[in-house]
Structure formats: structure tokens, C-alpha cells
Design a protein around this motif. Structure first.
Motif, PDB file in Angstrom:
ATOM      1  N   ILE A  32       0.842  -1.194   0.000  1.00  0.00           N
ATOM      2  CA  ILE A  32       0.000   0.000   0.000  1.00  0.00           C
ATOM      3  C   ILE A  32       0.881   1.250   0.000  1.00  0.00           C
ATOM      4  O   ILE A  32       1.865   1.329   0.736  1.00  0.00           O
ATOM      5  CB  ILE A  32      -0.910   0.012   1.250  1.00  0.00           C
ATOM      6  CG1 ILE A  32      -2.018  -1.017   1.097  1.00  0.00           C
ATOM      7  CG2 ILE A  32      -1.519   1.383   1.484  1.00  0.00           C
ATOM      8  CD1 ILE A  32      -3.059  -0.670   0.069  1.00  0.00           C
ATOM      9  N   LYS A  33       0.514   2.213  -0.811  1.00  0.00           N
ATOM     10  CA  LYS A  33       1.279   3.453  -0.891  1.00  0.00           C
ATOM     11  C   LYS A  33       0.793   4.456   0.156  1.00  0.00           C
ATOM     12  O   LYS A  33      -0.396   4.724   0.274  1.00  0.00           O
ATOM     13  CB  LYS A  33       1.171   4.055  -2.287  1.00  0.00           C
ATOM     14  CG  LYS A  33       1.897   3.244  -3.354  1.00  0.00           C
ATOM     15  CD  LYS A  33       1.768   3.890  -4.718  1.00  0.00           C
ATOM     16  CE  LYS A  33       2.585   3.117  -5.752  1.00  0.00           C
ATOM     17  NZ  LYS A  33       2.154   1.715  -5.875  1.00  0.00           N
ATOM     18  N   LEU A  34       1.730   4.989   0.917  1.00  0.00           N
ATOM     19  CA  LEU A  34       1.435   6.034   1.883  1.00  0.00           C
ATOM     20  C   LEU A  34       1.565   7.371   1.173  1.00  0.00           C
ATOM     21  O   LEU A  34       2.620   7.724   0.666  1.00  0.00           O
ATOM     22  CB  LEU A  34       2.411   5.957   3.056  1.00  0.00           C
ATOM     23  CG  LEU A  34       2.219   6.959   4.188  1.00  0.00           C
ATOM     24  CD1 LEU A  34       0.854   6.781   4.837  1.00  0.00           C
ATOM     25  CD2 LEU A  34       3.326   6.792   5.221  1.00  0.00           C
ATOM     26  N   ILE A  35       0.456   8.130   1.120  1.00  0.00           N
ATOM     27  CA  ILE A  35       0.414   9.368   0.344  1.00  0.00           C
ATOM     28  C   ILE A  35       0.792  10.592   1.177  1.00  0.00           C
ATOM     29  O   ILE A  35       1.447  11.515   0.701  1.00  0.00           O
ATOM     30  CB  ILE A  35      -0.991   9.558  -0.270  1.00  0.00           C
ATOM     31  CG1 ILE A  35      -1.277   8.401  -1.238  1.00  0.00           C
ATOM     32  CG2 ILE A  35      -1.112  10.899  -0.975  1.00  0.00           C
ATOM     33  CD1 ILE A  35      -2.704   8.365  -1.717  1.00  0.00           C
ATOM     34  N   GLY A  36       0.368  10.607   2.437  1.00  0.00           N
ATOM     35  CA  GLY A  36       0.662  11.771   3.267  1.00  0.00           C
ATOM     36  C   GLY A  36       0.387  11.490   4.732  1.00  0.00           C
ATOM     37  O   GLY A  36       0.019  10.380   5.114  1.00  0.00           O
ATOM     38  N   TYR A  37       0.564  12.518   5.559  1.00  0.00           N
ATOM     39  CA  TYR A  37       0.376  12.344   6.995  1.00  0.00           C
ATOM     40  C   TYR A  37       0.106  13.699   7.641  1.00  0.00           C
ATOM     41  O   TYR A  37       0.336  14.754   7.045  1.00  0.00           O
ATOM     42  CB  TYR A  37       1.616  11.715   7.621  1.00  0.00           C
ATOM     43  CG  TYR A  37       2.853  12.579   7.504  1.00  0.00           C
ATOM     44  CD1 TYR A  37       3.250  13.411   8.546  1.00  0.00           C
ATOM     45  CD2 TYR A  37       3.630  12.561   6.341  1.00  0.00           C
ATOM     46  CE1 TYR A  37       4.373  14.201   8.434  1.00  0.00           C
ATOM     47  CE2 TYR A  37       4.758  13.351   6.217  1.00  0.00           C
ATOM     48  CZ  TYR A  37       5.125  14.173   7.267  1.00  0.00           C
ATOM     49  OH  TYR A  37       6.249  14.967   7.149  1.00  0.00           O
ATOM     50  N   CYS A  38      -0.382  13.672   8.878  1.00  0.00           N
ATOM     51  CA  CYS A  38      -0.581  14.884   9.676  1.00  0.00           C
ATOM     52  C   CYS A  38       0.104  14.666  11.014  1.00  0.00           C
ATOM     53  O   CYS A  38      -0.089  13.621  11.654  1.00  0.00           O
ATOM     54  CB  CYS A  38      -2.069  15.148   9.886  1.00  0.00           C
ATOM     55  SG  CYS A  38      -2.390  16.562  10.967  1.00  0.00           S
ATOM     56  N   LEU A  39       0.909  15.639  11.447  1.00  0.00           N
ATOM     57  CA  LEU A  39       1.710  15.481  12.661  1.00  0.00           C
ATOM     58  C   LEU A  39       1.190  16.281  13.854  1.00  0.00           C
ATOM     59  O   LEU A  39       1.855  16.351  14.872  1.00  0.00           O
ATOM     60  CB  LEU A  39       3.157  15.897  12.384  1.00  0.00           C
ATOM     61  CG  LEU A  39       3.957  15.006  11.443  1.00  0.00           C
ATOM     62  CD1 LEU A  39       5.338  15.592  11.223  1.00  0.00           C
ATOM     63  CD2 LEU A  39       4.070  13.607  11.999  1.00  0.00           C
ATOM     64  N   GLU A  40       0.007  16.905  13.731  1.00  0.00           N
ATOM     65  CA  GLU A  40      -0.500  17.698  14.848  1.00  0.00           C
ATOM     66  C   GLU A  40      -0.701  16.802  16.062  1.00  0.00           C
ATOM     67  O   GLU A  40      -1.117  15.652  15.940  1.00  0.00           O
ATOM     68  CB  GLU A  40      -1.825  18.357  14.462  1.00  0.00           C
ATOM     69  CG  GLU A  40      -1.668  19.409  13.377  1.00  0.00           C
ATOM     70  CD  GLU A  40      -3.005  20.025  12.989  1.00  0.00           C
ATOM     71  OE1 GLU A  40      -4.003  19.722  13.674  1.00  0.00           O
ATOM     72  OE2 GLU A  40      -3.041  20.785  12.003  1.00  0.00           O
ATOM     73  N   VAL A  41      -0.418  17.354  17.243  1.00  0.00           N
ATOM     74  CA  VAL A  41      -0.448  16.562  18.478  1.00  0.00           C
ATOM     75  C   VAL A  41      -1.785  15.865  18.673  1.00  0.00           C
ATOM     76  O   VAL A  41      -1.851  14.681  19.001  1.00  0.00           O
ATOM     77  CB  VAL A  41      -0.134  17.456  19.694  1.00  0.00           C
ATOM     78  CG1 VAL A  41      -0.251  16.639  20.980  1.00  0.00           C
ATOM     79  CG2 VAL A  41       1.269  18.049  19.564  1.00  0.00           C
ATOM     80  N   GLU A  42      -2.884  16.580  18.485  1.00  0.00           N
ATOM     81  CA  GLU A  42      -4.212  16.010  18.717  1.00  0.00           C
ATOM     82  C   GLU A  42      -4.803  15.366  17.472  1.00  0.00           C
ATOM     83  O   GLU A  42      -5.853  14.736  17.537  1.00  0.00           O
ATOM     84  CB  GLU A  42      -5.163  17.110  19.226  1.00  0.00           C
ATOM     85  CG  GLU A  42      -4.738  17.735  20.543  1.00  0.00           C
ATOM     86  CD  GLU A  42      -4.668  16.708  21.677  1.00  0.00           C
ATOM     87  OE1 GLU A  42      -5.516  15.786  21.674  1.00  0.00           O
ATOM     88  OE2 GLU A  42      -3.777  16.827  22.532  1.00  0.00           O
TER      89      GLU A  42
END
Length: 245
Positions: free
Chosen positions: A34-44
Motif C-alpha cells: 500500500i502506498k502512503l500518500i501523506g500524513y498529519c503530525l499535529e499533536v491532537e
């Protein structure tokens, strides 16, 4: 673009861009990951964004009922899925540094519109954990081979690895199915009734004996994933005849 979003617990994500970069590069290297396209690193708000797989997981097709009843998979599709998953797992095992999957199961095998299988939830975090156990001698790639054998049994039987709704002797799939795997005359007893007998006898026996090897109690007797893949790929043979029981 349609995507799949996975929300993570605050303690489950490393929070390093290096992690995303490495997982993303691994996913780009093989069509059965599976390809990982992006992410979010905000704490919550910690999310991973993956490519969308319209057919969902193998688990859903084998075990969960839809509006029109069980979503049965043909023999040909089951073998296609097994081959795709084996290719992905084989790639991880042979990568440098090699990765041990740790949690290979039907719910982590996702299917695209053409039932091509892709492995999800892999990555450096698992590889690091695996290396920790490898150093102690408690974990090797043969652990993944055992898990693959369980998935092969699920594909053959249409049963879950553990099903407490079954009678005592049939609750643990491996324990129940093992005595029939090496017997051509008894193999039909474990085959998924949703197949309605539409499968090649020779092919089913090949998969059954392969599963038996993968499920060997002693890890040294289990084949490597490259051998497993080679055996499965040999099944894609138009000369095999079907039979009905």
C-alpha cells in the motif's frame, strides 16, 4: 483522488518526517505494498493517508456478510490474492535492511478494483521491532511464513483463524484443518462451501500441502517466502481441470 485515512493514537506515531519518507519510499518500490500518500503530525490530530483500495480487505470478503449475503470469492481470485500478498511479503523479507511483518493477517491484505492484493501497515517501525526480537532469537522471517500459512487456510476453508462460535474441536482453524491437509481424499472436508466445488483438485491439494509446510511446528522446516511464492505462481496454469463434488 480517493484516499483512505487512518487516525492514530497519540502514542502510536513516531512523529518524525524520516519515518514517513522511509515508508513512502518502500511503498513506491513494490506494487503489492500500500502506498502512503501523506500524513498529519499535529499533536491532537495524527493521521496517515493511504491510497484507497475499493474492494476493502480480504477479511471482509471471506468472513463478513454484506446486504446480499456472503461476498464469496472464486478460486481464481483467491489464488490471485494469495500470489499478490506473497509477492509483497517476499519483497519485505528480501529488502535491505529486510523487514519482518509481525502481524500478517487477512485484515491487512487490501484489494483494489481488480482484486490485486496489497499489504498494509508495514514499515520501519515493524522492522525495528522485528530486529529487536531477531537479536534474541525469538523471531525470524519464518514467523511470517507461519502467518501466511494461516491465511492460506482461511482462503481454502472460508473460516476464521479463531472462531469461538464453532464447536470446541473446530474453534482453532489450524488444529482442526491440519489432519486433512495432506490427505487428497479428505481435503474436501475443509474446503469453503461457498466455492460450491468449483476449484481444481490438484490446485487445492497443492495449496493445502503448501499451507501444511508453512505451519510446521519447527520454524526450520518452513519454506522461505520465495519458495512459497514460486509454488503459488505455478498454479496459474490453464491446463488445470476443475471438478465438482
Amino acid at each position: 483522488m480517493a484516499v483512505a485515512v487512518k487516525k492514530l493514537k497519540s502514542t502510536s506515531f513516531h512523529g518524525h518526517k524520516e519515518w514517513f519518507t522511509e515508508v513512502n519510499s518502500i511503498g513506491q518500490l513494490h506494487p503489492n505494498l500500500i502506498k502512503l500518500i501523506g500524513y498529519c503530525l499535529e499533536v491532537e490530530n495524527q493521521f496517515l493517508v493511504y491510497e484507497f483500495m475499493p474492494k476493502g480487505s480480504l477479511e471482509n470478503h471471506l468472513f463478513k456478510r454484506g446486504p446480499q449475503g456472503p461476498q464469496s470469492l472464486s478460486w481464481e481470485i483467491r489464488i490471485k490474492v494469495a500470489i499478490g500478498a506473497a509477492r509483497g511479503l517476499c519483497f519485505l523479507h528480501e529488502a535491505k535492511p529486510h523487514a519482518i511483518y509481525l502481524d500478517f493477517k487477512a485484515s491487512n491484505i487490501l484489494l483494489d478494483a481488480e482484486f490485486n492484493a496489497k499489504i498494509s501497515d508495514y514499515g520501519p517501525s515493524k522492522a525495528a521491532a522485528a530486529r529487536k526480537y531477531v537479536a534474541t532469537g525469538r523471531l525470524t522471517a519464518k514467523n511470517d511464513v507461519y502467518s501466511f500459512g494461516v491465511v492460506l487456510l482461511e482462503l481454502l476453508s472460508g473460516r476464521r483463524a479463531i472462531d469461538r462460535k464453532k464447536i470446541c474441536t473446530e474453534q482453532i482453524l489450524v488444529n482442526w484443518a491440519k489432519p486433512f491437509l495432506g490427505d487428497k481424499k479428505q481435503l474436501f472436508r475443509i474446503m469453503d462451501k461457498n466455492l460450491k466445488g468449483q476449484y481444481p483438485q490438484k490446485g487445492a491439494y497443492t495449496v493445502a500441502t503448501l499451507a501444511l509446510k508453512c505451519l510446521s511446528t519447527e520454524a526450520k522446516f518452513r519454506p522461505k517466502m520465495a519458495e512459497v511464492l514460486a509454488t503459488l505462481e505455478q498454479l496459474v496454469n490453464p491446463k488445470m481441470t476443475h471438478f465438482v463434488i
